[in-house]
Design a protein around this motif. Sequence first.
Motif, PDB file in Angstrom:
ATOM      1  N   UNK A 198       0.897  -1.275   0.190  1.00  0.00           N
ATOM      2  CA  UNK A 198      -0.128  -0.024  -0.019  1.00  0.00           C
ATOM      3  C   UNK A 198       1.027   1.255  -0.003  1.00  0.00           C
ATOM      4  N   UNK A 199       1.972   1.112   0.758  1.00  0.00           N
ATOM      5  CA  UNK A 199       2.877   2.352   0.641  1.00  0.00           C
ATOM      6  C   UNK A 199       3.536   2.658  -0.772  1.00  0.00           C
ATOM      7  N   UNK A 200       3.962   1.505  -1.231  1.00  0.00           N
ATOM      8  CA  UNK A 200       4.248   1.717  -2.564  1.00  0.00           C
ATOM      9  C   UNK A 200       3.161   2.320  -3.686  1.00  0.00           C
ATOM     10  N   UNK A 201       1.988   1.976  -3.321  1.00  0.00           N
ATOM     11  CA  UNK A 201       0.690   2.693  -4.252  1.00  0.00           C
ATOM     12  C   UNK A 201       0.702   4.193  -4.042  1.00  0.00           C
ATOM     13  N   UNK A 202       1.255   4.711  -2.763  1.00  0.00           N
ATOM     14  CA  UNK A 202       0.965   5.843  -2.315  1.00  0.00           C
ATOM     15  C   UNK A 202       1.582   7.146  -3.640  1.00  0.00           C
TER      16      UNK A 202
END
Length: 181
Positions: free
Chosen positions: A103-107
């Motif tokens: 999810x942090x990568x998606x940011x």
Amino acid sequence: MDPDPQTRRWAARDMLDHIHSSSVLVERLLQEKDVSVREVILTTLTCLGDTTAVRGLIDCLRSEDAALRNEAVSAMRLLPDVVAPVMQDLLHDADSDVRIFAVNILEALRHPRVEQWLCEVAEFDSEVNVCATAVDLLGEVGTPAALDALRKLKDRFAEEPYIQFAADLAISRIMHGMNGH
């Protein structure tokens, strides 16, 4: 490997000229302790941007080294086209920490499916911390298409005050965006 960090940095830079060098760089990355050498290795892996590089960066997400995990997240954000095909697997990984990193990568991942992936996490992930990370990001990037997933999230975690607060905030931001405010 050479004991001199400067020599290792130059070697990592020179690997950019060798299209099949990702596996060697990944192997070194997992062992390298010098931050400046790791930065060059990560930059070279990002420039190479192949599936071997991404698989190696995924391995870094499982490392005990928090700095290496964060560096891998940052590098993966720069590779949307190569990361996108593995994002579904990352978001369904057995390890909830890996799902949070995903999810942090998606940011910062500029990909058309970001909102869809976040909605799927909000609707179906069983871990409250993973959902909390996703709902925070949905509050920033969500459109009216995310409203249903956010409402379902509130229902699934009715006893979690933070989820209620974050989902309400995300819904409010999306609704205000719809009204042109």
